[in-house]
Design an enzyme around this catalytic site. Structure first.
Site, PDB file in Angstrom:
ATOM      1  N   LYS A 177      49.631  36.438  90.994  1.00 62.10           N
ATOM      2  CA  LYS A 177      48.621  35.692  91.030  1.00 62.10           C
ATOM      3  C   LYS A 177      47.967  34.523  90.722  1.00 62.10           C
ATOM      4  O   LYS A 177      47.762  33.668  91.026  1.00 62.10           O
ATOM      5  CB  LYS A 177      47.787  36.591  90.432  1.00 62.10           C
ATOM      6  CG  LYS A 177      46.135  36.243  91.315  1.00 62.10           C
ATOM      7  CD  LYS A 177      45.443  37.643  90.050  1.00 62.10           C
ATOM      8  CE  LYS A 177      45.013  37.097  88.525  1.00 62.10           C
ATOM      9  NZ  LYS A 177      43.841  38.036  88.508  1.00 62.10           N
ATOM     10  N   ASP A 218      43.798  38.853  93.798  1.00 60.23           N
ATOM     11  CA  ASP A 218      43.032  39.444  92.751  1.00 60.23           C
ATOM     12  C   ASP A 218      42.400  40.542  92.843  1.00 60.23           C
ATOM     13  O   ASP A 218      41.833  40.836  94.310  1.00 60.23           O
ATOM     14  CB  ASP A 218      42.219  38.332  92.675  1.00 60.23           C
ATOM     15  CG  ASP A 218      40.980  37.331  93.164  1.00 60.23           C
ATOM     16  OD1 ASP A 218      41.069  38.282  94.505  1.00 60.23           O
ATOM     17  OD2 ASP A 218      40.046  36.529  92.681  1.00 60.23           O
TER      18      ASP A 218
END
Length: 218
Positions: free
Chosen positions: A121, A139
């Site tokens: 991420k 996310d």
């Protein structure tokens, strides 16, 4: 409707709804974004933006932060939660940047993943926002919305969601698309049990819309 067709519609709708959407973490240098995104784990971006002001004022560069003791970093970042582990990761990350990358944030995914505290991420965020390269940041907002809308099917694993989205999201759209999901997830498709479906620009293409509205009207 096929997922790729639905994705194209969602991308265009969100562009109109949130034309200026960008990263909600404040930064003006790549290394600062690295620090902030680590602090943002289980913490709001708003709080991180406040806390890092003191951190960056005391340690204004990679070298200064690399030389800091983890305990001194922790004393500043503790309000972000998980202070000990975050401070340890930030310290190790900055020292690796200094010792192995000439105090520069690397511009390739594999090297970013070598940095302590940096997962897929975070690496995608850096690739997209700093270097303008194709990126998909999975996310919590991205995962929640993509499942609800029907871009992925009951998949909560971040890497699997990312891999699924690569197949249906044009590479040049990925980074901005994920930022817009954050805005939409905060304002409309919230994490509450019943989101604000009645004002959603995606209602007619969202797989979950009918069931949410039925539940809301019971």
């Amino acid at each position: 409707m096929r997922k790729k067709e639905r994705a194209a519609i969602v991308i265009e709708r969100l562009k109109k709804e949130y034309p200026g959407a960008d990263c909600t973490l404040d930064y003006n240098e790549a290394w600062k974004l690295l620090v902030s995104v680590r602090l943002a784990a289980q913490c709001t971006d708003e709080r991180v933006n406040i806390i890092v002001k003191d951190l960056f004022a005391k340690y204004p560069g990679v070298n200064e932060l690399a030389e800091a003791e983890p305990e001194d970093i922790e004393a500043i970042v503790r309000p972000c939660g998980l202070g000990k582990s975050k401070a340890r990761d930030i310290s190790k990350c900055m020292r690796m940047l200094r010792d192995e990358f000439g105090s520069k944030v690397p511009d390739n995914f594999e090297d970013l993943l070598k940095l302590p505290g940096v997962g897929r991420k975070s690496a995608n965020l850096i690739m997209g926002d700093v270097f303008g390269k194709p990126a998909i940041v999975t996310d919590t907002h991205c995962i929640r919305l993509c499942n609800r809308i029907g871009l992925v099917d009951n998949e909560k694993n971040p890497k699997k969601v990312e891999m699924a989205l690569w197949k249906i999201i044009p590479p040049e759209e990925g980074s901005d698309f994920c930022h817009r999901l954050v805005y939409h997830g905060r304002e409309v498709c919230t994490a509450r049990t019943i989101p604000y479906c009645e004002k959603c620009c995606l209602a007619d293409v969202c797989k979950s819309y009918a069931s949410y509205m039925k539940e809301k009207n019971q």
